[in-house]
Write a protein that holds these residues in place. Structure first.
Motif, PDB file in Angstrom:
ATOM      1  N   VAL A 231       6.744  92.094 -17.221  1.00 16.31           N
ATOM      2  CA  VAL A 231       7.256  92.316 -15.857  1.00 16.31           C
ATOM      3  C   VAL A 231       6.223  91.873 -14.833  1.00 16.31           C
ATOM      4  CG1 VAL A 231       7.970  94.060 -14.175  1.00 16.31           C
ATOM      5  CG2 VAL A 231       8.786  94.203 -16.544  1.00 16.31           C
ATOM      6  N   LEU A 232       4.972  92.290 -15.022  1.00 13.18           N
ATOM      7  CA  LEU A 232       3.904  91.965 -14.073  1.00 13.18           C
ATOM      8  C   LEU A 232       3.612  90.468 -14.052  1.00 13.18           C
ATOM      9  CD1 LEU A 232       1.411  94.915 -14.751  1.00 13.18           C
ATOM     10  CD2 LEU A 232       2.968  94.657 -12.829  1.00 13.18           C
ATOM     11  N   GLN A 233       3.736  89.834 -15.195  1.00 14.31           N
ATOM     12  CA  GLN A 233       3.499  88.388 -15.280  1.00 14.31           C
ATOM     13  C   GLN A 233       4.473  87.630 -14.379  1.00 14.31           C
ATOM     14  OE1 GLN A 233       3.695  86.971 -19.302  1.00 14.31           O
ATOM     15  NE2 GLN A 233       2.749  84.999 -18.818  1.00 14.31           N
ATOM     16  N   VAL A 234       5.708  88.135 -14.282  1.00 11.79           N
ATOM     17  CA  VAL A 234       6.732  87.499 -13.445  1.00 11.79           C
ATOM     18  C   VAL A 234       6.584  87.902 -11.990  1.00 11.79           C
ATOM     19  CG1 VAL A 234       9.222  87.336 -13.001  1.00 11.79           C
ATOM     20  CG2 VAL A 234       8.360  87.326 -15.361  1.00 11.79           C
ATOM     21  N   GLU A 235       6.348  89.187 -11.755  1.00 10.53           N
ATOM     22  CA  GLU A 235       6.296  89.726 -10.389  1.00 10.53           C
ATOM     23  C   GLU A 235       5.012  89.333  -9.649  1.00 10.53           C
ATOM     24  OE1 GLU A 235       8.548  91.592  -8.624  1.00 10.53           O
ATOM     25  OE2 GLU A 235       9.997  91.230 -10.234  1.00 10.53           O
ATOM     26  N   TYR A 236       3.888  89.375 -10.330  1.00  8.07           N
ATOM     27  CA  TYR A 236       2.585  89.130  -9.675  1.00  8.07           C
ATOM     28  C   TYR A 236       1.789  88.082 -10.458  1.00  8.07           C
ATOM     29  CZ  TYR A 236       3.941  93.757  -7.934  1.00  8.07           C
ATOM     30  OH  TYR A 236       4.631  94.825  -7.411  1.00  8.07           O
ATOM     31  N   PRO A 237       2.249  86.840 -10.494  1.00  8.17           N
ATOM     32  CA  PRO A 237       1.592  85.818 -11.323  1.00  8.17           C
ATOM     33  C   PRO A 237       0.138  85.554 -10.941  1.00  8.17           C
ATOM     34  CG  PRO A 237       3.201  84.833  -9.834  1.00  8.17           C
ATOM     35  CD  PRO A 237       3.412  86.304  -9.770  1.00  8.17           C
ATOM     36  N   LEU A 238      -0.186  85.565  -9.632  1.00 10.32           N
ATOM     37  CA  LEU A 238      -1.558  85.306  -9.194  1.00 10.32           C
ATOM     38  C   LEU A 238      -2.504  86.376  -9.739  1.00 10.32           C
ATOM     39  CD1 LEU A 238      -3.624  83.755  -7.413  1.00 10.32           C
ATOM     40  CD2 LEU A 238      -2.990  85.286  -5.539  1.00 10.32           C
ATOM     41  N   CYS A 239      -2.142  87.638  -9.534  1.00 12.01           N
ATOM     42  CA  CYS A 239      -2.991  88.743  -9.985  1.00 12.01           C
ATOM     43  C   CYS A 239      -3.028  88.829 -11.508  1.00 12.01           C
ATOM     44  CB  CYS A 239      -2.502  90.069  -9.396  1.00 12.01           C
ATOM     45  SG  CYS A 239      -2.713  90.168  -7.602  1.00 12.01           S
ATOM     46  N   TYR A 240      -1.912  88.525 -12.126  1.00 10.21           N
ATOM     47  CA  TYR A 240      -1.852  88.561 -13.594  1.00 10.21           C
ATOM     48  C   TYR A 240      -2.792  87.507 -14.196  1.00 10.21           C
ATOM     49  CZ  TYR A 240      -0.004  88.512 -18.337  1.00 10.21           C
ATOM     50  OH  TYR A 240       0.115  88.573 -19.710  1.00 10.21           O
ATOM     51  N   ASN A 241      -2.735  86.291 -13.669  1.00  4.22           N
ATOM     52  CA  ASN A 241      -3.612  85.228 -14.170  1.00  4.22           C
ATOM     53  C   ASN A 241      -5.072  85.537 -13.903  1.00  4.22           C
ATOM     54  OD1 ASN A 241      -1.471  83.708 -15.157  1.00  4.22           O
ATOM     55  ND2 ASN A 241      -1.189  82.597 -13.227  1.00  4.22           N
ATOM     56  N   LEU A 242      -5.328  86.132 -12.740  1.00  2.00           N
ATOM     57  CA  LEU A 242      -6.702  86.514 -12.409  1.00  2.00           C
ATOM     58  C   LEU A 242      -7.205  87.585 -13.373  1.00  2.00           C
ATOM     59  CD1 LEU A 242      -9.246  86.488 -10.684  1.00  2.00           C
ATOM     60  CD2 LEU A 242      -8.061  87.921  -8.993  1.00  2.00           C
ATOM     61  N   SER A 243      -6.336  88.509 -13.758  1.00  4.70           N
ATOM     62  CA  SER A 243      -6.752  89.567 -14.689  1.00  4.70           C
ATOM     63  C   SER A 243      -7.241  88.966 -16.004  1.00  4.70           C
ATOM     64  CB  SER A 243      -5.606  90.551 -14.935  1.00  4.70           C
ATOM     65  OG  SER A 243      -4.617  89.985 -15.760  1.00  4.70           O
ATOM     66  N   TRP A 244      -6.575  87.907 -16.467  1.00  2.00           N
ATOM     67  CA  TRP A 244      -6.996  87.255 -17.706  1.00  2.00           C
ATOM     68  C   TRP A 244      -8.323  86.515 -17.532  1.00  2.00           C
ATOM     69  CZ3 TRP A 244      -5.486  87.802 -22.593  1.00  2.00           C
ATOM     70  CH2 TRP A 244      -4.302  88.515 -22.815  1.00  2.00           C
ATOM     71  N   LYS A 245      -8.532  85.977 -16.348  1.00  2.00           N
ATOM     72  CA  LYS A 245      -9.818  85.318 -16.062  1.00  2.00           C
ATOM     73  C   LYS A 245     -10.949  86.350 -16.121  1.00  2.00           C
ATOM     74  CE  LYS A 245     -12.108  82.430 -12.558  1.00  2.00           C
ATOM     75  NZ  LYS A 245     -11.943  81.770 -11.234  1.00  2.00           N
ATOM     76  N   LEU A 246     -10.714  87.525 -15.549  1.00  2.00           N
ATOM     77  CA  LEU A 246     -11.714  88.602 -15.561  1.00  2.00           C
ATOM     78  C   LEU A 246     -11.966  89.089 -16.989  1.00  2.00           C
ATOM     79  CD1 LEU A 246     -10.468  90.709 -12.498  1.00  2.00           C
ATOM     80  CD2 LEU A 246     -12.306  89.005 -12.533  1.00  2.00           C
ATOM     81  N   MET A 247     -10.898  89.197 -17.755  1.00  2.00           N
ATOM     82  CA  MET A 247     -11.033  89.652 -19.145  1.00  2.00           C
ATOM     83  C   MET A 247     -11.858  88.665 -19.972  1.00  2.00           C
ATOM     84  SD  MET A 247      -7.141  91.070 -19.539  1.00  2.00           S
ATOM     85  CE  MET A 247      -7.095  90.990 -21.329  1.00  2.00           C
ATOM     86  N   LYS A 248     -11.694  87.376 -19.678  1.00  2.00           N
ATOM     87  CA  LYS A 248     -12.461  86.352 -20.399  1.00  2.00           C
ATOM     88  C   LYS A 248     -13.956  86.479 -20.070  1.00  2.00           C
ATOM     89  CE  LYS A 248     -12.418  81.426 -21.490  1.00  2.00           C
ATOM     90  NZ  LYS A 248     -11.794  80.105 -21.234  1.00  2.00           N
ATOM     91  N   ILE A 249     -14.270  86.751 -18.801  1.00  2.00           N
ATOM     92  CA  ILE A 249     -15.675  86.949 -18.402  1.00  2.00           C
ATOM     93  C   ILE A 249     -16.250  88.178 -19.115  1.00  2.00           C
ATOM     94  CG2 ILE A 249     -17.204  87.533 -16.470  1.00  2.00           C
ATOM     95  CD1 ILE A 249     -15.244  85.930 -14.660  1.00  2.00           C
ATOM     96  N   MET A 250     -15.474  89.255 -19.148  1.00  2.00           N
ATOM     97  CA  MET A 250     -15.912  90.477 -19.821  1.00  2.00           C
ATOM     98  C   MET A 250     -16.151  90.211 -21.304  1.00  2.00           C
ATOM     99  SD  MET A 250     -13.225  93.047 -17.935  1.00  2.00           S
ATOM    100  CE  MET A 250     -13.661  94.578 -18.739  1.00  2.00           C
ATOM    101  N   GLN A 251     -15.254  89.482 -21.914  1.00  2.00           N
ATOM    102  CA  GLN A 251     -15.361  89.180 -23.339  1.00  2.00           C
ATOM    103  C   GLN A 251     -16.612  88.360 -23.642  1.00  2.00           C
ATOM    104  OE1 GLN A 251     -11.636  88.509 -25.425  1.00  2.00           O
ATOM    105  NE2 GLN A 251     -12.495  86.637 -26.310  1.00  2.00           N
ATOM    106  N   GLN A 252     -16.888  87.368 -22.800  1.00  2.00           N
ATOM    107  CA  GLN A 252     -18.057  86.508 -23.013  1.00  2.00           C
ATOM    108  C   GLN A 252     -19.361  87.276 -22.813  1.00  2.00           C
ATOM    109  OE1 GLN A 252     -17.152  83.399 -20.192  1.00  2.00           O
ATOM    110  NE2 GLN A 252     -16.121  82.118 -21.716  1.00  2.00           N
TER     111      GLN A 252
END
Length: 276
Positions: A231-252
């Motif tokens: 639902v969030l991926q459709v409703e808030y694509p900008l914030c959703y994509n940014l969340s994955w960018k942040l998660m990648k930084i955390m993971q690294q």
């Protein structure tokens, strides 16, 4: 009676203790004329703490070469205040790390050098109790030494306290604080906002990031949020994509996998911030 193992100076020595194995004893003239194997009355010591590792004992001995005894006494009082406020014994390594840190911090203040702390607000949000006690300690030092230590030092002292309470290395604690600051910077750039550091949504986000890092490090993965994620991926694509960018930084940075469910919580926090 305790047995002297090593004399560090006239007022400080290492002794064998029946319960704690080896302890550092501090008291006026306690080490004067003493040598290895001598007896010493434990009750003569004004302070004592445990330094089990030979490396720690050597570091503490080196500390005594350049830090005067009055300051050592002051630091022991400060560490007692912290233990009293938290009703908990601190990792004894703080006797070395915090003493060394504050000795040079005070030296810089007396030389008129400014102390900057770019992670002050993030530290206060991540460790509020430690920050409050650190503030009390800085006020205590200012009064005792008649100086004016800048507020930035409160954050550094808070990290030392948290490190000693959690028994995690100061390097690891610092790395987490810097990671949160980096994530906030990425969010501001991506959303093109200047986040108000006093805004309630910012406070919630930083606290969430702090707890998320703790959970990831302990492999305490949160429950699956697959339906809400779609639902969030459709409703808030900008914030959703940014969340994955942040998660990648955390993971690294953490060298740990970040659960997909984290994208849901981050997206919700980011959406609130994006409304600014």
């Amino acid at each position: 009676m305790l047995i002297v193992k090593k004399v560090l100076n006239n007022n400080v020595l290492v002794a064998e203790h029946p319960e704690y194995e080896e302890v550092v004893l501090i008291g006026k003239g306690l080490g004067f004329g003493k040598k290895t194997g001598d007896s010493v009355a434990g009750e003569q010591a004004e302070k004592f703490f445990v330094l089990r590792e030979a490396k720690d004992q050597e570091q503490y001995k080196q500390l005594l070469d350049y830090v005067d005894e009055n300051f050592i006494g002051l630091m022991n009082d400060i560490i007692e205040i912290v233990e009293d406020r938290f009703s908990n014994r601190l990792d004894e390594h703080i006797h070395i790390t915090l003493t060394d840190h504050l000795f040079y911090a005070i030296k810089r203040v007396k030389q008129g050098l400014d102390i900057k702390n770019p992670f002050l607000s993030e530290t206060e949000l991540a460790y509020p109790k430690e920050f409050t006690v650190a503030n009390e300690l800085i006020e205590y030092l200012n009064k005792q030494l008649n100086i004016d230590i800048p507020p930035g030092e409160i954050g550094f002292v808070a990290l030392h306290i948290h490190s000693a309470l959690s028994r995690r290395s100061l390097m690891e604690v610092n790395r987490h604080t810097q990671l949160i600051a980096e994530l906030i910077h990425v969010i501001e750039e991506s959303l093109q906002v200047d986040i108000d550091r006093k805004d309630l949504n910012y406070l919630r986000l930083v606290r969430h990031l702090h707890h998320a890092i703790e959970r990831i490090n302990k492999d305490q993965y949160i429950e699956n949020q697959e339906p809400l994620k779609k639902v969030l991926q459709v409703e808030y694509p900008l914030c959703y994509n940014l969340s994955w960018k942040l998660m990648k930084i955390m993971q690294q940075t953490l060298k740990k996998s970040v659960p997909d469910a984290e994208a849901v919580y981050l997206t919700l926090h980011l959406q609130r911030l994006s409304k600014q």
